[in-house]
Write a protein that holds these residues in place. Structure first.
Motif, PDB file in Angstrom:
ATOM      1  N   PRO A  73       0.788  -1.236   0.000  1.00  0.00           N
ATOM      2  CA  PRO A  73       0.000   0.000   0.000  1.00  0.00           C
ATOM      3  C   PRO A  73       0.822   1.290   0.000  1.00  0.00           C
ATOM      4  O   PRO A  73       0.327   2.322  -0.427  1.00  0.00           O
ATOM      5  CB  PRO A  73      -0.861  -0.113   1.256  1.00  0.00           C
ATOM      6  CG  PRO A  73      -0.222  -1.158   2.087  1.00  0.00           C
ATOM      7  CD  PRO A  73       0.540  -2.061   1.172  1.00  0.00           C
ATOM      8  N   THR A  74       2.072   1.234   0.441  1.00  0.00           N
ATOM      9  CA  THR A  74       2.881   2.460   0.477  1.00  0.00           C
ATOM     10  C   THR A  74       3.889   2.537  -0.670  1.00  0.00           C
ATOM     11  O   THR A  74       4.761   3.404  -0.667  1.00  0.00           O
ATOM     12  CB  THR A  74       3.633   2.579   1.821  1.00  0.00           C
ATOM     13  OG1 THR A  74       4.471   1.427   1.985  1.00  0.00           O
ATOM     14  CG2 THR A  74       2.660   2.699   2.985  1.00  0.00           C
ATOM     15  N   SER A  75       3.753   1.665  -1.645  1.00  0.00           N
ATOM     16  CA  SER A  75       4.671   1.670  -2.788  1.00  0.00           C
ATOM     17  C   SER A  75       4.600   3.001  -3.539  1.00  0.00           C
ATOM     18  O   SER A  75       3.524   3.554  -3.741  1.00  0.00           O
ATOM     19  CB  SER A  75       4.312   0.539  -3.750  1.00  0.00           C
ATOM     20  OG  SER A  75       5.040   0.670  -4.960  1.00  0.00           O
ATOM     21  N   ARG A  76       5.730   3.487  -3.987  1.00  0.00           N
ATOM     22  CA  ARG A  76       5.762   4.725  -4.770  1.00  0.00           C
ATOM     23  C   ARG A  76       5.106   4.521  -6.128  1.00  0.00           C
ATOM     24  O   ARG A  76       4.742   5.479  -6.805  1.00  0.00           O
ATOM     25  CB  ARG A  76       7.187   5.234  -4.930  1.00  0.00           C
ATOM     26  CG  ARG A  76       8.076   4.309  -5.733  1.00  0.00           C
ATOM     27  CD  ARG A  76       9.505   4.843  -5.858  1.00  0.00           C
ATOM     28  NE  ARG A  76      10.342   3.922  -6.574  1.00  0.00           N
ATOM     29  CZ  ARG A  76      10.386   3.825  -7.907  1.00  0.00           C
ATOM     30  NH1 ARG A  76       9.641   4.615  -8.640  1.00  0.00           N
ATOM     31  NH2 ARG A  76      11.174   2.953  -8.495  1.00  0.00           N
ATOM     32  N   LEU A  77       4.910   3.271  -6.523  1.00  0.00           N
ATOM     33  CA  LEU A  77       4.284   2.948  -7.802  1.00  0.00           C
ATOM     34  C   LEU A  77       2.779   2.667  -7.663  1.00  0.00           C
ATOM     35  O   LEU A  77       2.120   2.334  -8.643  1.00  0.00           O
ATOM     36  CB  LEU A  77       4.969   1.718  -8.419  1.00  0.00           C
ATOM     37  CG  LEU A  77       6.474   1.848  -8.646  1.00  0.00           C
ATOM     38  CD1 LEU A  77       7.052   0.529  -9.138  1.00  0.00           C
ATOM     39  CD2 LEU A  77       6.783   2.978  -9.612  1.00  0.00           C
ATOM     40  N   GLN A  78       2.256   2.827  -6.440  1.00  0.00           N
ATOM     41  CA  GLN A  78       0.844   2.535  -6.173  1.00  0.00           C
ATOM     42  C   GLN A  78      -0.070   3.430  -7.003  1.00  0.00           C
ATOM     43  O   GLN A  78       0.164   4.629  -7.133  1.00  0.00           O
ATOM     44  CB  GLN A  78       0.538   2.752  -4.697  1.00  0.00           C
ATOM     45  CG  GLN A  78      -0.846   2.316  -4.274  1.00  0.00           C
ATOM     46  CD  GLN A  78      -1.033   0.836  -4.436  1.00  0.00           C
ATOM     47  OE1 GLN A  78      -1.628   0.385  -5.397  1.00  0.00           O
ATOM     48  NE2 GLN A  78      -0.487   0.067  -3.501  1.00  0.00           N
ATOM     49  N   LYS A  79      -1.088   2.810  -7.557  1.00  0.00           N
ATOM     50  CA  LYS A  79      -2.122   3.550  -8.282  1.00  0.00           C
ATOM     51  C   LYS A  79      -3.470   3.028  -7.833  1.00  0.00           C
ATOM     52  O   LYS A  79      -3.562   1.988  -7.178  1.00  0.00           O
ATOM     53  CB  LYS A  79      -1.942   3.390  -9.794  1.00  0.00           C
ATOM     54  CG  LYS A  79      -0.670   4.049 -10.269  1.00  0.00           C
ATOM     55  CD  LYS A  79      -0.625   4.156 -11.757  1.00  0.00           C
ATOM     56  CE  LYS A  79       0.671   4.895 -12.114  1.00  0.00           C
ATOM     57  NZ  LYS A  79       0.614   5.510 -13.387  1.00  0.00           N
ATOM     58  N   TYR A  80      -4.501   3.745  -8.192  1.00  0.00           N
ATOM     59  CA  TYR A  80      -5.863   3.408  -7.796  1.00  0.00           C
ATOM     60  C   TYR A  80      -6.740   3.391  -9.036  1.00  0.00           C
ATOM     61  O   TYR A  80      -6.550   4.170  -9.959  1.00  0.00           O
ATOM     62  CB  TYR A  80      -6.392   4.439  -6.780  1.00  0.00           C
ATOM     63  CG  TYR A  80      -5.506   4.536  -5.568  1.00  0.00           C
ATOM     64  CD1 TYR A  80      -5.706   3.712  -4.474  1.00  0.00           C
ATOM     65  CD2 TYR A  80      -4.432   5.422  -5.538  1.00  0.00           C
ATOM     66  CE1 TYR A  80      -4.862   3.769  -3.376  1.00  0.00           C
ATOM     67  CE2 TYR A  80      -3.583   5.486  -4.439  1.00  0.00           C
ATOM     68  CZ  TYR A  80      -3.806   4.658  -3.367  1.00  0.00           C
ATOM     69  OH  TYR A  80      -2.973   4.708  -2.282  1.00  0.00           O
ATOM     70  N   ARG A  81      -7.721   2.475  -9.052  1.00  0.00           N
ATOM     71  CA  ARG A  81      -8.652   2.374 -10.171  1.00  0.00           C
ATOM     72  C   ARG A  81     -10.032   2.034  -9.616  1.00  0.00           C
ATOM     73  O   ARG A  81     -10.160   1.520  -8.496  1.00  0.00           O
ATOM     74  CB  ARG A  81      -8.186   1.312 -11.162  1.00  0.00           C
ATOM     75  CG  ARG A  81      -8.125  -0.073 -10.566  1.00  0.00           C
ATOM     76  CD  ARG A  81      -7.589  -1.100 -11.537  1.00  0.00           C
ATOM     77  NE  ARG A  81      -7.329  -2.331 -10.786  1.00  0.00           N
ATOM     78  CZ  ARG A  81      -6.259  -3.071 -10.927  1.00  0.00           C
ATOM     79  NH1 ARG A  81      -5.324  -2.747 -11.798  1.00  0.00           N
ATOM     80  NH2 ARG A  81      -6.099  -4.157 -10.211  1.00  0.00           N
TER      81      ARG A  81
END
Length: 94
Positions: A73-81
């Protein structure tokens, strides 16, 4: 503030929850997979904490959006859809 009541599924059955105007606004700007900063910018919000508390966390908790990397959840590559539920709600609001 406009509030829409929608049924939200729970492990023990259906419960009624509220989708706030903030979450509704968030759903209206999600286009594909977007980072937190992209979502925040699309909404014109400058304060990260406000965005997380009023928009992001409630939408995640309601199952309307999902993380692209749920295990990190804290990844710098995290995205949301949008989830299927989120897509259905955002289409019904049109």
């Amino acid at each position: 503030m406009f509030r829409m009541v929608v049924p939200l599924g729970a492990a023990t059955g259906e419960v009624t929850g509220e989708v706030t105007g903030e979450v509704e606004r968030l759903l209206s700007v999600v286009a594909g997979a977007m980072s937190r900063t992209e979502l925040q910018d699309a909404l014109g919000l400058s304060t990260e904490e406000n965005f997380r508390q009023k928009y992001l966390v409630p939408a995640l908790d309601a199952g309307l959006i999902e993380m692209t990397i749920p295990g990190k959840p804290t990844s710098r590559l995290q995205k949301y859809r949008l989830t299927e539920k989120g897509r259905a709600l955002s289409h019904n609001a049109l």
